[in-house]
Design an enzyme around this catalytic site. Structure first.
Site, PDB file in Angstrom:
ATOM      1  CG  ASP A 205      -2.135   0.842   1.110  1.00  0.00           C
ATOM      2  OD1 ASP A 205      -2.241   1.609   0.140  1.00  0.00           O
ATOM      3  OD2 ASP A 205      -3.010   0.748   1.993  1.00  0.00           O
TER       4      ASP A 205
ATOM      5  CD  GLU B 139      -9.541   3.090   0.939  1.00  0.00           C
ATOM      6  OE1 GLU B 139      -8.877   4.121   0.760  1.00  0.00           O
ATOM      7  OE2 GLU B 139      -9.019   1.979   1.130  1.00  0.00           O
TER       8      GLU B 139
END
EC number: 3.2.1.22
Length: 662
Positions: free
Chosen positions: A415, A470
């Site tokens: 990420d 998200e």
């Protein structure tokens, strides 16, 4: 005098035409054509069914020695070919794909080529370097010129200062779409790919790229006073420093005056213009995958796609347990137990298992006994995936992969790359290769759109580069996620799989949504969330909600858990960008159909002619009669169905349906 002037103009025009050379390349079905013109500059256009949808658009590459590929180019030869073949496409929307195109290669003096391909649903080209001497690419021009002030749907870069493109190159590739005329697009903001231009009469042009290896990604910007989108690339990093999110990123503080280093013969990325006359064909294109480099892996037997129980979105929230939940072994054992009981292949340990601010994946927090968790999960036929920040993973990649593969970890979710300069796109391929070496799957989060990497390294199962669920943890009600959902199958998903992370069990009808970090919800209905597992493509697919919420909803959970994540066949049955889509997918002998709508209630008719000549049994999850008020309301029903059947389904505002047929 007038007669002499006229004669001189005629002579000049004749000389100009003689100096130019033109080549035409048509798609196999003849509906798409591109005309490449070689003269003072190199241009190409595109016509669809005889109508020009892209006017002559310049392409060039400027080298650091002053050479410009594409200006006054000297042609040395040409070749043509036609290809019609089936290629394997493991862990994708279909088990194999038809690769059908006509190709034209233009060879130029000074060791460079341009390759064009014409497919039935698009035109693509790329530069090719044949020379052995190293050089730098200073700029590349890949502009898109349109015949009129058409309407475009574009994702702007959200970060950085207006007009300061260098600051905008550091971004997460997440945003909703802005739809406006080309002339009204924001000229101060970069646009990342893919994006779509509506050419009228049903024709849409989706611009993206593929085979993006060791080269910066393509951005576009609106040009002043022209129906033109101009190309931009991130410069090569000159100086980077550790920083950003929890010291896990490398921030570019100085840039070189070039965009890429080249030290050997190579292919450059494909520039793709997907061109379709219906929206459903746009959502069904495979050009990004087809134009990726073929697989470099010989053994794929160990790669296991599937679903994953996710901790971060639901903030490690469990109820009815006798321990304090959080990043600790009891919490993760509960997630593992849930996954095992429902046939879910993986559990992920997202951010928090490694010591914060150290960017060192060998330092595990004291609350976690990782080996115990890996062994416990293995005993229950569940694999463990580890989250990793970019810098922590990159700085010690081989040791990290070796150590955790030997422990029994099955893969990584990497990420916060948040860049796509040459240094970062090279990292993506190195990470894929290293994970493949140690038989680890890879989910690239915090990254740009897919661009062929999943064909070259099939162990890369997913990519973010999407404004996923998200965002509902913190986004205001003004963010229309429902509208976005019915845009991305026609734009973002054109480039490949999406780590969208669906599966919310708290579902808000219009007006009832609010952001909540620890107990988030979705916009739209429960059945919409079920449908997204069919409509959206995610070979490594999250279940975003908490096991506690799933256990309270066993019927929905059981249905989600049995939906495959990769497919043998996919058909987009119907759809209109920004309004609705209906998609059917087959795994073995079982079909799944998913449909979603915008905030308009809609009646959908599913034509079941895609079924075989036998009787089937259907299980349908559809919006309940009160889903317009309570998004969680749904109805499940079962009934027989045949190939000649037509199924009518009512979708609530922000609604959806999911259908299993076997």
């Amino acid at each position: 005098m007038k007669k002499l002037t006229f004669l001189l103009l005629c002579v000049l025009c004749t000389l100009s035409l003689q100096a130019q050379k033109q080549f035409t390349l048509a798609s196999p079905d003849g509906n798409l054509k591109t005309t490449i013109t070689i003269g003072d500059r190199l241009t190409y256009d595109i016509t669809c069914n005889g109508r020009q949808i892209l006017t002559p658009s310049p392409i060039s590459m400027t080298l650091d020695n002053g050479t410009v590929w594409g200006e006054n180019a000297k042609l040395s030869g040409t070749s043509r070919k036609s290809v019609d073949e089936m290629i394997p496409s493991p862990f994708y929307r279909a088990s194999e794909l038809r690769n059908h195109y006509n190709g034209l290669t233009l060879r130029f003096k000074k060791d460079w080529n341009v390759e064009f391909r014409a497919y039935n649903d698009g035109i693509a080209y790329r530069f090719v370097n044949q020379g052995k001497k190293p050089f730098r690419v200073v700029t590349e021009v890949s502009d898109y010129c349109f015949p009129s002030d058409m309407t475009a749907s574009v994702p702007y870069v959200k970060s950085g200062k207006d007009g300061d493109y260098n600051s905008q190159f550091f971004n997460s590739f997440e945003n909703t779409y802005t739809t406006d005329k080309l002339s009204k697009l924001n000229k101060q903001r970069l646009m990342f790919l893919p994006l779509v231009v509506d050419a009228g009469d049903g024709v849409k042009v989706c611009i993206t790229e593929s085979d993006l290896e060791n080269y910066p990604g393509l951005y576009l910007s609106a040009s002043e006073g022209a129906n033109r989108l101009s190309s931009m690339h991130a410069p090569y990093p000159k100086r980077t420093v550790q920083g950003g999110h929890n010291q896990l990123q490398m921030l570019v503080k100085e840039h070189e005056d070039y965009i890429a280093k080249v030290d050997k013969p190579r292919n450059f990325p494909w520039r793709i213009a997907v061109v379709t006359t219906t929206d459903k064909d746009l959502a069904a294109t495979n050009l990004s995958y087809l134009l990726g480099a073929p697989s470099r892996m010989s053994d794929l037997s160990w790669i296991k796609p599937g679903k994953v129980a996710w901790d971060w979105w639901n903030d490690w929230n469990l109820d009815g347990v006798d321990f304090v939940t959080g990043v600790n072994n009891p919490t993760y054992k509960a997630y593992i137990d849930f996954a095992s009981a429902n046939g879910i292949e993986y559990v992920i340990l997202d951010e928090g298992w490694a010591v914060n601010l150290q960017a060192d994946l060998m330092q595990v927090v004291k609350e976690i006994d990782l080996k115990e968790l890996v062994d416990y999960a293995a005993s229950k036929n569940v694999g463990i995936i580890l989250w990793a920040g970019y810098h922590a993973f990159e700085r010690d990649m081989e040791n990290v992969c070796r150590h955790y593969a030997e422990m029994g970890v099955k893969g990584f979710k990497v990420d916060f790359m948040d860049r796509d300069d040459q240094e970062m796109t090279a990292f993506n391929y190195r990470a894929a290769e290293m994970c493949a070496k140690y038989k680890l799957i890879l989910d690239l989060h915090g990254t740009h759109k897919p661009a062929g990497l999943n064909r070259t390294y099939p162990n890369v199962l997913n990519f973010e580069g999407v404004n996923g669920l998200e965002q509902m943890k913190w986004s205001s009600p003004s963010v229309d996620q429902v509208k976005y959902d019915v845009m991305i199958p026609f734009i973002r998903q054109v480039s490949g799989p999406m780590d969208y992370t669906q599966g919310a069990m708290r579902n808000a009808s219009k007006g009832n949504y609010y952001p909540c970090y620890s107990e988030p919800m979705s916009q739209g209905t429960r059945c919409r969330q079920l449908a997204l597992y069919v409509v959206f493509e995610s070979p490594f697919n999250m279940l975003c909600d908490t096991p506690s919420n799933y256990m309270r909803e066993p019927e929905s959970t059981a249905f989600i858990a049995e939906i495959p994540t990769v497919w043998d066949e996919s058909i987009v049955l119907d759809g209109k960008m920004g309004e609705y889509i209906v998609t059917a997918r087959r795994k073995g002998d079982v079909w799944y159909v998913g449909g979603i709508t915008d905030w308009s209630a809609r009646d959908i008719e599913v034509d079941c002619s895609f079924l075989g000549d036998k009787s089937y049994h259907a299980t349908l999850f559809k919006d309940g009669v009160n889903a317009h008020r309570a998004g969680r309301d749904y109805k499940c029903e079962s009934f027989p169905i045949k190939k000649d059947g037509k199924l009518k389904v009512h979708l609530a505002p922000g609604g959806g349906f999911a259908l299993k047929i076997k």
